[in-house]
Each structure stands twice: as structure tokens, then as C-alpha cells.
Scaffold this motif. Structure first.
Motif, short mmCIF file in Angstrom:
data_model
loop_
_atom_site.label_atom_id
_atom_site.label_comp_id
_atom_site.label_asym_id
_atom_site.label_seq_id
_atom_site.Cartn_x
_atom_site.Cartn_y
_atom_site.Cartn_z
N VAL A 60 -0.98 -39.17 26.03
CA VAL A 60 -0.21 -38.18 26.78
C VAL A 60 -0.08 -36.97 25.86
N ALA A 61 -0.62 -35.83 26.30
CA ALA A 61 -0.65 -34.67 25.43
C ALA A 61 -0.42 -33.39 26.22
N ILE A 62 0.11 -32.39 25.52
CA ILE A 62 0.27 -31.04 26.07
C ILE A 62 -0.90 -30.22 25.55
N GLY A 63 -1.77 -29.78 26.44
CA GLY A 63 -2.98 -29.06 26.05
C GLY A 63 -2.74 -27.58 25.83
N ILE A 64 -2.20 -27.23 24.69
CA ILE A 64 -1.88 -25.83 24.38
C ILE A 64 -3.15 -24.98 24.33
N GLY A 65 -4.20 -25.50 23.71
CA GLY A 65 -5.44 -24.74 23.59
C GLY A 65 -6.07 -24.43 24.93
N GLU A 66 -6.10 -25.39 25.82
CA GLU A 66 -6.65 -25.15 27.15
C GLU A 66 -5.82 -24.12 27.90
N PHE A 67 -4.51 -24.19 27.72
CA PHE A 67 -3.63 -23.22 28.37
C PHE A 67 -3.90 -21.82 27.83
N LEU A 68 -4.06 -21.67 26.52
CA LEU A 68 -4.36 -20.36 25.94
C LEU A 68 -5.69 -19.83 26.44
N ASN A 69 -6.70 -20.69 26.52
CA ASN A 69 -8.00 -20.26 27.05
C ASN A 69 -7.85 -19.76 28.49
N THR A 70 -7.13 -20.50 29.31
CA THR A 70 -6.93 -20.11 30.70
C THR A 70 -6.14 -18.81 30.80
N LEU A 71 -5.14 -18.65 29.95
CA LEU A 71 -4.34 -17.42 29.95
C LEU A 71 -5.20 -16.21 29.58
N ILE A 112 -9.76 -11.28 33.70
CA ILE A 112 -10.04 -11.09 35.13
C ILE A 112 -9.07 -10.07 35.72
N ALA A 113 -7.79 -10.15 35.36
CA ALA A 113 -6.81 -9.19 35.87
C ALA A 113 -7.15 -7.77 35.43
N ALA A 114 -7.59 -7.60 34.18
CA ALA A 114 -7.98 -6.28 33.70
C ALA A 114 -9.20 -5.77 34.45
N ALA A 115 -10.17 -6.64 34.70
CA ALA A 115 -11.37 -6.23 35.44
C ALA A 115 -11.03 -5.82 36.86
N VAL A 116 -10.18 -6.58 37.53
CA VAL A 116 -9.76 -6.23 38.89
C VAL A 116 -9.00 -4.91 38.89
N PHE A 117 -8.15 -4.70 37.90
CA PHE A 117 -7.40 -3.45 37.78
C PHE A 117 -8.35 -2.27 37.66
N VAL A 118 -9.37 -2.39 36.81
CA VAL A 118 -10.33 -1.30 36.61
C VAL A 118 -11.10 -1.02 37.90
N VAL A 119 -11.52 -2.08 38.60
CA VAL A 119 -12.27 -1.90 39.85
C VAL A 119 -11.40 -1.22 40.90
N VAL A 120 -10.16 -1.67 41.07
CA VAL A 120 -9.27 -1.07 42.07
C VAL A 120 -8.97 0.38 41.72
N LYS A 121 -8.78 0.67 40.44
CA LYS A 121 -8.51 2.04 40.02
C LYS A 121 -9.72 2.93 40.32
N ALA A 122 -10.94 2.43 40.07
CA ALA A 122 -12.15 3.21 40.36
C ALA A 122 -12.31 3.44 41.86
N ILE A 123 -12.03 2.43 42.67
CA ILE A 123 -12.14 2.58 44.12
C ILE A 123 -11.12 3.59 44.62
N ASN A 124 -9.91 3.54 44.09
CA ASN A 124 -8.88 4.50 44.51
C ASN A 124 -9.26 5.93 44.15
N ARG A 125 -9.95 6.12 43.02
CA ARG A 125 -10.38 7.46 42.63
C ARG A 125 -11.46 8.00 43.56
N MET A 126 -12.32 7.11 44.07
CA MET A 126 -13.42 7.53 44.93
C MET A 126 -12.96 7.88 46.33
N GLN A 127 -11.84 7.33 46.77
CA GLN A 127 -11.36 7.61 48.12
C GLN A 127 -10.78 9.01 48.18
#
Length: 134
Positions: A76-87, A93-108
């Protein structure tokens, strides 16, 4: 209209197809980000910290044992490393989505709002002004 023809019409709409393409591309992008974090980002960070393999970094609450029937009972273990990788994957992914949405908003094109209609008081004052001018 039958259920089948209604379903065909729904599927044929562009928004549904766009959504399906986005889901497939998003899943592929998620795999790319996972490989990027696990294989490129985390190994150097682990080396800098002292040779820590983040994917195996865990806090063991109870060691693995063998029960009376001879079957292995996992630890029974708490997987800190896996959690950090997922974080980190989430942040990328959040930064990539932010950049894409910002670019789309500029084009409109920017929406120009029509000026609001003058209030009743302004109209009354204009009427009084016009009658005084006569």
C-alpha cells in the motif's frame, strides 16, 4: 422524421465532426505530453535532485506481503512521483490550450458595439433645446 434519419442528420452536422476530430487529436496530444514529461522532463530533474526516479517515488504505508494461501499482497503506497508527473502533464496541456484559445481569440474580428440609444431625459433635453432655438 424517423429516429435513424434524425441521428444521421445530427452526425452529419459540422460541429459533431469537428468535436470528434478534436477528441482524437486531444488523445494523441495527451500521449505526446505524457511521453515528453516521463521521458524528457522528469529524468534530468530526477538527476539534479540526486538520481530520483519520479515514476517509482512513493511513500510506502504497508510493505508487500504473502498471505497464508501463498498469494502476493501488493504494498500500500502513495505514488507521489506519478502524481507529480500527472500534474506536470496537466500544466503543459493547460498552457497549450491557453495559447491556442488566445490565438483563436486574436484571429476573430472584434465586435463593435452600437452606441446605446439616448435616455428619455436626454431626448427631453434635446427637445427643449430645439424648441428654445426656434
Amino acid at each position: 422524421m424517423s429516429m435513424t434519419s434524425e441521428f444521421k442528420e445530427f452526425i452529419a452536422k459540422g460541429n459533431v465532426l469537428d468535436l470528434a476530430v478534436a477528441v482524437v487529436i486531444g488523445a494523441a496530444f495527451g500521449k505526446i505530453v505524457t511521453a515528453f514529461v516521463d521521458k524528457i522532463i522528469m529524468p534530468p530533474i530526477g538527476l539534479l535532485i540526486g538520481g530520483v526516479d519520479f515514476s517509482k517515488w512513493a511513500i510506502i504505508l504497508k510493505d508487500a506481503t504473502v498471505n497464508a494461501a501463498g498469494e502476493a499482497v501488493p504494498a500500500v503506497a502513495i505514488g507521489i512521483g506519478e502524481f507529480l508527473n500527472t500534474l506536470i502533464q496537466f500544466l503543459i496541456i493547460a498552457a497549450a490550450v491557453f495559447v491556442v484559445v488566445k490565438a483563436i481569440n486574436r484571429m476573430q474580428p472584434k465586435k463593435v458595439e452600437a452606441p446605446a440609444a439616448p435616455s428619455e431625459e436626454v431626448l427631453l433635453l434635446r427637445e427643449i433645446r430645439d424648441s428654445v432655438k426656434k
